[in-house]
Each structure stands twice: as C-alpha cells, then as structure tokens.
Scaffold this active site. Structure first.
Site, PDB file in Angstrom:
ATOM      1  N   HIS A 130     -12.916   2.508  -0.252  1.00 15.26           N
ATOM      2  CA  HIS A 130     -12.910   1.474   0.801  1.00 15.26           C
ATOM      3  C   HIS A 130     -13.625   0.210   0.318  1.00 15.26           C
ATOM      4  O   HIS A 130     -14.151  -0.571   1.120  1.00 15.26           O
ATOM      5  CB  HIS A 130     -13.650   1.938   2.088  1.00 15.26           C
ATOM      6  CG  HIS A 130     -13.014   3.072   2.825  1.00 15.26           C
ATOM      7  ND1 HIS A 130     -13.752   4.001   3.507  1.00 15.26           N
ATOM      8  CD2 HIS A 130     -11.715   3.397   3.021  1.00 15.26           C
ATOM      9  CE1 HIS A 130     -12.946   4.884   4.097  1.00 15.26           C
ATOM     10  NE2 HIS A 130     -11.696   4.519   3.804  1.00 15.26           N
ATOM     11  N   GLU A 181      -8.279  -5.566   5.158  1.00 14.67           N
ATOM     12  CA  GLU A 181      -8.146  -5.316   3.717  1.00 14.67           C
ATOM     13  C   GLU A 181      -6.981  -6.095   3.120  1.00 14.67           C
ATOM     14  O   GLU A 181      -7.058  -6.560   1.983  1.00 14.67           O
ATOM     15  CB  GLU A 181      -7.968  -3.810   3.478  1.00 14.67           C
ATOM     16  CG  GLU A 181      -9.262  -3.052   3.693  1.00 14.67           C
ATOM     17  CD  GLU A 181      -9.075  -1.556   3.882  1.00 14.67           C
ATOM     18  OE1 GLU A 181      -8.560  -1.153   4.938  1.00 14.67           O
ATOM     19  OE2 GLU A 181      -9.452  -0.801   2.984  1.00 14.67           O
ATOM     20  N   ARG A 197     -11.818  15.098   7.368  1.00 11.39           N
ATOM     21  CA  ARG A 197     -12.589  15.470   6.165  1.00 11.39           C
ATOM     22  C   ARG A 197     -14.023  15.829   6.534  1.00 11.39           C
ATOM     23  O   ARG A 197     -14.615  15.186   7.412  1.00 11.39           O
ATOM     24  CB  ARG A 197     -12.618  14.296   5.177  1.00 11.39           C
ATOM     25  CG  ARG A 197     -11.310  14.120   4.440  1.00 11.39           C
ATOM     26  CD  ARG A 197     -11.344  12.869   3.569  1.00 11.39           C
ATOM     27  NE  ARG A 197     -10.369  11.904   4.027  1.00 11.39           N
ATOM     28  CZ  ARG A 197     -10.335  10.630   3.675  1.00 11.39           C
ATOM     29  NH1 ARG A 197     -11.237  10.153   2.854  1.00 11.39           N
ATOM     30  NH2 ARG A 197      -9.408   9.829   4.150  1.00 11.39           N
ATOM     31  N   ARG A 220      -2.400  -2.193  -3.541  1.00 12.34           N
ATOM     32  CA  ARG A 220      -3.619  -1.428  -3.290  1.00 12.34           C
ATOM     33  C   ARG A 220      -3.603  -0.198  -4.197  1.00 12.34           C
ATOM     34  O   ARG A 220      -2.656   0.583  -4.193  1.00 12.34           O
ATOM     35  CB  ARG A 220      -3.682  -0.984  -1.829  1.00 12.34           C
ATOM     36  CG  ARG A 220      -4.958  -0.240  -1.571  1.00 12.34           C
ATOM     37  CD  ARG A 220      -5.128   0.146  -0.140  1.00 12.34           C
ATOM     38  NE  ARG A 220      -6.458   0.735   0.031  1.00 12.34           N
ATOM     39  CZ  ARG A 220      -6.792   1.502   1.030  1.00 12.34           C
ATOM     40  NH1 ARG A 220      -5.910   1.783   1.961  1.00 12.34           N
ATOM     41  NH2 ARG A 220      -8.002   1.991   1.125  1.00 12.34           N
ATOM     42  N   ASN A 239       0.877  -1.178   0.000  1.00 13.73           N
ATOM     43  CA  ASN A 239       0.000   0.000   0.000  1.00 13.73           C
ATOM     44  C   ASN A 239       0.913   1.226   0.000  1.00 13.73           C
ATOM     45  O   ASN A 239       1.469   1.587   1.031  1.00 13.73           O
ATOM     46  CB  ASN A 239      -0.885  -0.042   1.253  1.00 13.73           C
ATOM     47  CG  ASN A 239      -1.880   1.098   1.285  1.00 13.73           C
ATOM     48  OD1 ASN A 239      -1.839   2.011   0.458  1.00 13.73           O
ATOM     49  ND2 ASN A 239      -2.771   1.054   2.258  1.00 13.73           N
TER      50      ASN A 239
END
Ligand code: AMP
Length: 398
Positions: free
Chosen positions: A181, A383, A240, A92, A9
């Site tokens: 996601h 993940e 965010r 990823r 990732n």
C-alpha cells in the site's frame, strides 16, 4: 494541455482502470473487467465521465488479459475518451522487491526482473506482468510506467525491515519486510503534511480498507510499516489474520494435516473479520454489533486493540507524534472505528471532536479538537491519481 494517463491495476481475473488527466487531475473514464480466464463469460463495465458521458456494459469470453484489454481499448475507441491522446500507461505492480524504489519506465529488462521477483508475490505479480505485456503490445508507442506498492518502503531503516532469523537464509530467499500500500501511504502522508502546512511531521497513517496497513512517517520518510514479506501481517483485515504466532502454521499442519497452500488460504481468505465475525464488510460488522451480536463485538475489540497497539509502538519509534490519519474504505467512512481507536489514545493527548468525526465528506479534514496534542485527520486515498502524478513526474525528468 491535457495529459491523459491510463492507470491499470491487473489482478488474476480482473482489471481495474482509470483514465486521468494528469494536468487538470480530472477523472475522464473508469472501468472494471471481471472474470478473465475463468471459463465463464467475462464482463466489462466502461464509464465515460468527460465529454459524451455514458456507461457501457459488455459480456464476452475473456480467455486472457490481452483479449480483455483489446476489448477495453475498443470501448475507448467507440465511446471515448480518445485513446490516441494518452501520454502514458501507469501499471500498478504489487511487488518490486528491493529492486524498485521509484516509478520505473518499463522495458524488457524490467519485465525480466519482475518475473524473477514473482515468487515473492505469486498471486499478484504474474497477472500484473500479463497486463503489462498485453498493454505494451496493444499500445506500443507510448511509455509504460511501473508503480510499485513496495517502493515507498524500500529505504526503511535496516532494523525495521530485518527479521530476526538466520541472515544467510534470509538473504538467500530475499526474506525481509517489504511493506505494501506504499502508493497510498505516500500520497496520504503528503496530503496530511499539506493540510497541516508542515513537512517535518511525525505522523502515523492508518490505511484501513479490505486490506489494512499502518505506517510511521517522519518528515516524509517511512520508518516502519505493518505489512511484511507478504501483505498478511500487521493489522486485522477483512479476511486476513494480520499478526499471529508464526508457530500456528506448523501447528495447523501437524494437527489438521493442512498443506502450505491450505494454510495460506485459511490465513489469507477465511480469517480476519470474516473469521472472527462472519462478515468481511465493516458495515455488516457494525450492524451486527448494533443488533447485540457478541461475536461481532469481540471482532471489533480485536480490530481496535491491534490498531491501538500499533499506534502506541509507532509513536515510541517516531519519538513523538503530531498526527494520525485515517484513510481507505473503513478509515474514511467508519466514524465508529475512528472513535473507538481515539478514545483509547488519551495517553498521547488525542482528543476527538465528535461532531467533526460524525460528518460524512469526501474532503481531507481534521477531526480532532483544537486542543488535541495530536491532530487526527481523515484523508481519502487516491492511488490512481498518485500513480498518474508519479508517471508524469517520471516522464518530465527522463
Ligand atoms: P477498500 O479496500 O479501501 O475499498 O475498503 C473496502 C472496505 O471499506 C469494505 O469492505 C468495508 O469494510 C469498508 N467500508 C466501506 N464503506 C464503509 C462505511 N460506510 N462504513 C464502514 N465501513 C465501510
């Protein structure tokens, strides 16, 4: 036979990695590279979890992703696990646009397409591509698989992914809801179906981490999700905004003279729980609430209000609701957030089992009462494991 998969990732200045045996699902090693290309000394933390367990730390100049990965691979060769047994590298990749609906074997053509998609994710895709190219160069003899954060949502219904704007402008600029996601939403919704022994579930997955998103999944197929063209809209997040009035963007420009980049930074990095409460971490928000901080209390109220608002809408879109699942850092750990949300869902027949909700565990579990019409679950997301599994499935079928 073991099937080690290296899961990568790559961010702009960091690389997270895990080596997972896709056969036994054992985590063999994991690590974190930080401060790549920042002009300061980079760091690598490499942890071997299989045979000859150990933790190793390196400080070194890391001018680019290739230098960083080469050093990581040196650590694998020096301390293990054996890199030569790796059967594939899973990358990823944040934005697959509408081009990638499934894990994909990476070749030069795929890299070219990813470059074309970079304007959709200017912060995420370029470092992802840099990581892919470096890993392909350093490990040229094994397959590299792209796993896309957007893939699970490519086949959302058109009425869910279409924004109400001029269709010509939208199509010229590739503007649509993509969702993010996806690997987590797919994995967690599958685990929920497994835990409840039903594959026809109407379910809602709340992925509440530093980034946060929700999906509505009907019999394994997502029908709605809260992030959009970018990972900014939807739920309130660590830094965010989630949903705001889009008119605020022009207003900030006119009132404060902020540029597009400055507005992006404000909405992505200085908003959400940080902007509301002064804290990004939900543990700090909770401590502040417990100490009587009114600003933190309002922040939590906004956070919970947004979650309840989305759950209500998604239940209507699903035409019924069997299960709500909480996952990721906040969802897995904050019994307070889960309790505050579920308390507001009595209208759907949700009954939380307070005792079950308060137990800390890493296991997938039901936290609603046996009478609850809607099951409430906590399922730790994974993940990296999902990426390793998907890579092996792709290799077996190709
Ligand atoms: P993630 O992005 O999934 O790694 O989630 C990270 C976030 O999870 C942190 O910023 C915290 O807000 C939250 N978190 C982690 N542990 C806890 C905890 N024990 N209680 C509440 N929130 C937590």
């Amino acid at each position: 036979m073991s099937k080690p998969i290296l899961v990568l990732n790559c961010g702009s200045s960091s690389i997270k990695y895990q080596m997972i045996d896709a056969e036994s699902e054992e985590l063999l090693a994991k690590g974190l590279v930080q401060r790549i290309a920042t002009g300061t000394t980079g760091t690598i933390d490499h942890e071997v979890l299989s045979n000859n367990q150990g933790e190793y730390h390196v400080d070194q100049e890391l001018p680019d992703h290739e230098t960083a990965l080469a050093k990581v691979f040196d650590l694998f060769r020096e301390h293990g696990p054996n890199l030569d047994e790796t059967v594939a590298v899973a990358h990823r990749t944040v934005h697959g646009g509408d081009k990638f609906a499934a894990p994909t074997l990476i070749d030069n053509e795929v890299v070219k397409t990813l470059r074309e998609l970079s304007p959709l994710a200017p912060l995420h895709n370029p470092p992802g591509i840099a990581g892919i190219q470096a890993a392909r160069k350093l490990l040229p003899n094994i397959p590299h698989v792209g796993i896309f954060d957007t893939a699970f949502f490519v086949n959302l219904p058109a009425e869910a992914y279409t924004y109400a704007m001029d269709v010509g402008t939208a199509s010229q600029t590739k503007i649509r809801k993509y969702g993010f996601h996806g690997t987590s939403h797919q994995y967690v919704s599958q685990q929920a179906a497994k835990l409840l022994g039903r594959d026809d579930l109407k379910q809602i997955v709340c992925h509440l981490g530093n980034g946060a998103s929700m999906s509505a999944v009907d019999s394994g197929h997502p029908i709605e999700t809260s992030m959009g063209l970018t990972p900014l809209p939807g739920l309130v997040m660590g830094t965010r905004t989630g949903d705001i009035d889009p008119g605020i963007i022009g207003y900030l420009h006119r009132e404060l003279g902020w540029t597009a980049a400055e507005i992006d930074t404000e909405l992505n990095k200085r908003s959400g729980m940080l902007g509301l409460t002064g804290h990004t971490d939900m543990r700090d928000v909770q401590s502040a609430i417990d100490a009587g901080d009114k600003r933190a209390r309002l922040g939590m109220d906004v956070y919970v209000h947004r979650l309840v608002f989305y759950i209500g809408g998604y239940a209507a879109l699903l035409g019924g609701l069997d299960a709500i699942t909480f996952t990721a850092g906040v969802g897995e750990n904050s019994s307070e957030v889960r309790a505050e949300v579920c308390e507001r869902l009595g209208v759907f027949g949700v009954q939380l089992d307070e005792q079950a909700n308060s137990i800390r565990s890493k296991e997938p579990r039901v936290i609603s009462t046996p009478e609850s019409k809607v099951k409430v679950l906590v399922i730790p997301t994974n993940e990296e494991l999902a990426m390793a599994r998907q890579s092996v499935e792709l290799l077996a079928s190709s």
